[in-house]
Design a protein around this motif. Structure first.
Motif, PDB file in Angstrom:
ATOM      1  N   VAL A  21       5.836  27.359 -11.767  1.00 41.44           N
ATOM      2  CA  VAL A  21       4.917  28.409 -11.353  1.00 41.44           C
ATOM      3  C   VAL A  21       3.497  28.013 -11.724  1.00 41.44           C
ATOM      4  N   GLU A  22       2.626  27.930 -10.730  1.00 42.42           N
ATOM      5  CA  GLU A  22       1.235  27.571 -10.992  1.00 42.42           C
ATOM      6  C   GLU A  22       0.459  28.789 -11.472  1.00 42.42           C
ATOM      7  N   LEU A  23      -0.349  28.592 -12.504  1.00 40.19           N
ATOM      8  CA  LEU A  23      -1.174  29.650 -13.059  1.00 40.19           C
ATOM      9  C   LEU A  23      -2.599  29.473 -12.540  1.00 40.19           C
ATOM     10  N   PHE A  24      -3.067  30.433 -11.720  1.00 40.86           N
ATOM     11  CA  PHE A  24      -4.384  30.310 -11.104  1.00 40.86           C
ATOM     12  C   PHE A  24      -5.505  30.818 -12.005  1.00 40.86           C
ATOM     13  N   SER A  25      -5.285  31.933 -12.683  1.00 37.42           N
ATOM     14  CA  SER A  25      -6.339  32.484 -13.532  1.00 37.42           C
ATOM     15  C   SER A  25      -5.741  33.419 -14.568  1.00 37.42           C
ATOM     16  N   VAL A  26      -6.471  33.604 -15.651  1.00 35.44           N
ATOM     17  CA  VAL A  26      -6.119  34.582 -16.684  1.00 35.44           C
ATOM     18  C   VAL A  26      -7.375  35.388 -16.999  1.00 35.44           C
ATOM     19  N   ASN A  27      -7.192  36.685 -17.273  1.00 33.63           N
ATOM     20  CA  ASN A  27      -8.345  37.558 -17.524  1.00 33.63           C
ATOM     21  C   ASN A  27      -7.990  38.609 -18.564  1.00 33.63           C
ATOM     22  N   TRP A  28      -8.907  38.852 -19.501  1.00 39.87           N
ATOM     23  CA  TRP A  28      -8.730  39.926 -20.476  1.00 39.87           C
ATOM     24  C   TRP A  28      -8.956  41.275 -19.820  1.00 39.87           C
ATOM     25  N   ASN A  29      -8.303  42.315 -20.346  1.00 37.36           N
ATOM     26  CA  ASN A  29      -8.711  43.658 -19.959  1.00 37.36           C
ATOM     27  C   ASN A  29      -9.971  44.025 -20.752  1.00 37.36           C
ATOM     28  N   GLN A  30     -10.483  45.229 -20.572  1.00 35.49           N
ATOM     29  CA  GLN A  30     -11.807  45.547 -21.085  1.00 35.49           C
ATOM     30  C   GLN A  30     -11.866  45.623 -22.610  1.00 35.49           C
ATOM     31  N   LEU A  43       2.111  38.288 -10.346  1.00 38.62           N
ATOM     32  CA  LEU A  43       1.231  38.623 -11.456  1.00 38.62           C
ATOM     33  C   LEU A  43       2.061  38.972 -12.678  1.00 38.62           C
ATOM     34  N   ARG A  44       1.418  38.851 -13.840  1.00 43.90           N
ATOM     35  CA  ARG A  44       2.041  39.235 -15.099  1.00 43.90           C
ATOM     36  C   ARG A  44       0.994  39.911 -15.976  1.00 43.90           C
ATOM     37  N   MET A  45       1.474  40.768 -16.873  1.00 44.77           N
ATOM     38  CA  MET A  45       0.596  41.470 -17.797  1.00 44.77           C
ATOM     39  C   MET A  45       1.190  41.348 -19.198  1.00 44.77           C
ATOM     40  N   PHE A  46       0.347  40.979 -20.163  1.00 43.52           N
ATOM     41  CA  PHE A  46       0.789  40.755 -21.532  1.00 43.52           C
ATOM     42  C   PHE A  46      -0.017  41.621 -22.489  1.00 43.52           C
ATOM     43  N   SER A  47       0.649  42.172 -23.494  1.00 44.51           N
ATOM     44  CA  SER A  47      -0.053  42.794 -24.613  1.00 44.51           C
ATOM     45  C   SER A  47      -0.238  41.743 -25.694  1.00 44.51           C
ATOM     46  N   CYS A  48      -1.287  41.901 -26.503  1.00 43.31           N
ATOM     47  CA  CYS A  48      -1.648  40.859 -27.463  1.00 43.31           C
ATOM     48  C   CYS A  48      -1.169  41.124 -28.881  1.00 43.31           C
ATOM     49  N   LYS A  49      -1.003  42.378 -29.267  1.00 40.94           N
ATOM     50  CA  LYS A  49      -0.605  42.657 -30.644  1.00 40.94           C
ATOM     51  C   LYS A  49       0.324  43.858 -30.675  1.00 40.94           C
ATOM     52  N   PRO A  50       1.629  43.606 -30.781  1.00 39.71           N
ATOM     53  CA  PRO A  50       2.254  42.282 -30.809  1.00 39.71           C
ATOM     54  C   PRO A  50       2.258  41.648 -29.422  1.00 39.71           C
ATOM     55  N   PHE A  64      -1.263  35.496  -6.318  1.00 38.31           N
ATOM     56  CA  PHE A  64      -2.645  35.948  -6.419  1.00 38.31           C
ATOM     57  C   PHE A  64      -3.501  34.890  -7.102  1.00 38.31           C
ATOM     58  N   ARG A  65      -4.752  34.842  -6.707  1.00 38.40           N
ATOM     59  CA  ARG A  65      -5.726  33.988  -7.388  1.00 38.40           C
ATOM     60  C   ARG A  65      -6.481  34.762  -8.459  1.00 38.40           C
ATOM     61  N   ILE A  66      -6.648  36.054  -8.270  1.00 33.83           N
ATOM     62  CA  ILE A  66      -7.357  36.893  -9.232  1.00 33.83           C
ATOM     63  C   ILE A  66      -6.551  38.160  -9.468  1.00 33.83           C
ATOM     64  N   VAL A  67      -6.349  38.506 -10.735  1.00 31.20           N
ATOM     65  CA  VAL A  67      -5.746  39.780 -11.127  1.00 31.20           C
ATOM     66  C   VAL A  67      -6.617  40.370 -12.227  1.00 31.20           C
ATOM     67  N   GLU A  68      -7.234  41.513 -11.956  1.00 29.77           N
ATOM     68  CA  GLU A  68      -8.076  42.201 -12.942  1.00 29.77           C
ATOM     69  C   GLU A  68      -7.443  43.535 -13.311  1.00 29.77           C
ATOM     70  N   MET A  69      -7.383  43.827 -14.618  1.00 27.12           N
ATOM     71  CA  MET A  69      -6.847  45.096 -15.094  1.00 27.12           C
ATOM     72  C   MET A  69      -7.961  46.110 -15.309  1.00 27.12           C
ATOM     73  N   LEU A  70      -7.603  47.390 -15.291  1.00 25.54           N
ATOM     74  CA  LEU A  70      -8.508  48.471 -15.658  1.00 25.54           C
ATOM     75  C   LEU A  70      -8.033  49.040 -16.981  1.00 25.54           C
ATOM     76  N   PHE A  71      -8.658  48.594 -18.067  1.00 26.07           N
ATOM     77  CA  PHE A  71      -8.285  48.985 -19.416  1.00 26.07           C
ATOM     78  C   PHE A  71      -6.772  48.772 -19.619  1.00 26.07           C
ATOM     79  N   ILE A 333     -10.308  30.901 -22.297  1.00 20.00           N
ATOM     80  CA  ILE A 333     -11.250  32.006 -22.444  1.00 20.00           C
ATOM     81  C   ILE A 333     -10.921  32.740 -23.730  1.00 20.00           C
ATOM     82  N   THR A 334     -11.949  33.191 -24.421  1.00 21.43           N
ATOM     83  CA  THR A 334     -11.776  33.722 -25.761  1.00 21.43           C
ATOM     84  C   THR A 334     -12.199  35.179 -25.846  1.00 21.43           C
ATOM     85  N   ALA A 335     -11.681  35.870 -26.863  1.00 25.77           N
ATOM     86  CA  ALA A 335     -12.042  37.268 -27.131  1.00 25.77           C
ATOM     87  C   ALA A 335     -11.755  37.547 -28.597  1.00 25.77           C
TER      88      ALA A 335
END
Length: 385
Positions: A21-30, A43-50, A64-71, A333-335
């Motif tokens: 599976v090719e990964l096109f982009s990753v993006n943080w939520n707000q 698309l996939r959605m991950f929580s960070c903690k845990p 998809f090439r772009i997936v943006e979350m709303l909060f 990309i960092t946060a």
């Protein structure tokens, strides 16, 4: 969205093969508590903690090439890779995955480079235009011409009461800032060369930028355009992948193609700080160059920095306070997580969480590493970095 749901099995595993599976982009939520991954098959959605995969959608006819979350909602901004006629590269789909409802489709004359979402607005970046829409009416409210912007650079603040947007202007090195509430437009001369990366604080009152040279990062007051601080990543030219500002405005993080993630100490503080709750008085909208408290370390500098204004500018530069070494094989990309914790996600399917000493700085400590695009999603505390 015509899709199949593949339930995740917690942070430790998944029931779908990921190897091809090719990964096109990753993006943080707000608020950086989640991130989305746009893949060749959905698309996939991950929580960070845990860390945990929370959602997966499989597209039978292309991803998809772009997936943006709303909060932390299940509302997504989706741009396809073009294999599926429903999801083309020049079309934005706003989708409510919880209710399985299409909110709106928006088509453009050229391919979409980036999408940004906030509570009140959403922004679509094309190579030469920025389109700003009202989320309430789904109507276009601003159309802004830009210089060539193949990365789709743009930033959108996420404060409940203040809405600010920043993007490259028509002339190189200049950032256009729109304060939607006050209907003010500011132009900030940030660099002599083209902008390569930028970010806003949550309230939009601070802007951090880097140019295509990638040696200096500058922090500006978006109300009057004043440069409040300048820090140096290095001497050699580099491509800056991301810039992040900590919520308390004490730290700045930078990732680049040089493989080192840098942390800098910020000297920028809001005037009129409310001592009762520690929050900045946004109504003042003025920034000061006051220093951090004694518990916060300061950036490294040359032994000749006391001769600022006499020796070349390089010798008076502020260098990074803490560092973490990453493989130079992909884009990260960092946060910020907690105040002294930084997270990084890479296009190789890797997730890093590391921490730094706020007093002494230096080499950062790796706290967690996950290969989230492997079938086993196995954890490792000692990746080959």
């Amino acid at each position: 969205m015509t899709s199949q749901v593949s339930p995740s099995q917690g942070a430790g595993g998944s029931d779908v093969e990921d190897e091809d599976v090719e990964l096109f982009s990753v993006n943080w939520n707000q608020d950086h508590s989640f991130f989305s991954a746009a893949t060749a098959n959905g698309l996939r959605m991950f929580s960070c903690k845990p860390f945990k995969e929370q959602l997966r959608r499989i597209q039978e006819d292309g991803g998809f090439r772009i997936v943006e979350m709303l909060f932390r909602t299940n509302i997504f901004g989706l741009v396809g890779q073009g294999a599926d006629k429903q999801y083309q590269q020049n079309k934005l789909t706003i989708w409510d995955d919880c209710r399985n409802v299409l909110i709106g489709d928006f088509s453009f004359k050229s391919n979409i480079r980036a999408v940004k979402l906030s509570k009140d607005y959403f922004v679509v970046a094309l190579e030469h235009e920025i389109h700003v829409y009202s989320f309430k009416t789904l109507k276009l409210i601003h159309l802004i011409d830009t210089t060539s912007n193949p990365k789709g650079l743009c930033c959108l603040s996420h404060h409940a009461d203040i809405s600010v947007m920043a993007c490259p202007w028509r002339r190189q090195g200049i950032v256009r800032v729109e304060h939607f509430g006050s209907k003010e437009t500011k132009f900030i001369t940030a660099h002599d060369s083209n902008i390569s990366c930028m970010t806003l604080t949550v309230d939009g009152l601070l802007l951090a930028t880097a140019s295509v040279r990638g040696t200096l990062i500058r922090i500006f007051n978006t109300m009057d355009g004043a440069c409040l601080q300048e820090v140096r990543r290095g001497v050699d030219k580099a491509e800056i992948y991301s810039i992040a500002l900590s919520p308390n405005l004490q730290w700045l993080a930078v990732s680049s193609d040089k493989g080192t993630m840098h942390i800098f100490s910020l000297r920028v503080r809001p005037r009129g700080k409310d001592a009762s709750n520690g929050k900045s008085a946004i109504a003042g909208r003025q920034m000061d160059r006051s220093y951090s408290s004694g518990s916060v370390g300061s950036n490294a500098s040359s032994s000749l920095s006391f001769m600022k204004g006499i020796v070349p500018k390089y010798f008076s530069s502020e260098w990074s306070f803490a560092q973490f070494r990453l493989p130079e094989v992909t884009r990260y990309i960092t946060a910020f997580g907690d105040q002294t914790t930084v997270m990084m996600i890479g296009l190789d399917g890797s997730f890093y969480r590391c921490s730094f000493d706020p007093v002494n700085g230096g080499k950062m400590v790796l706290d967690e590493f996950i290969r989230f695009m492997k079938p086993s999603m196995s954890r490792s505390r000692t990746p080959n970095t």
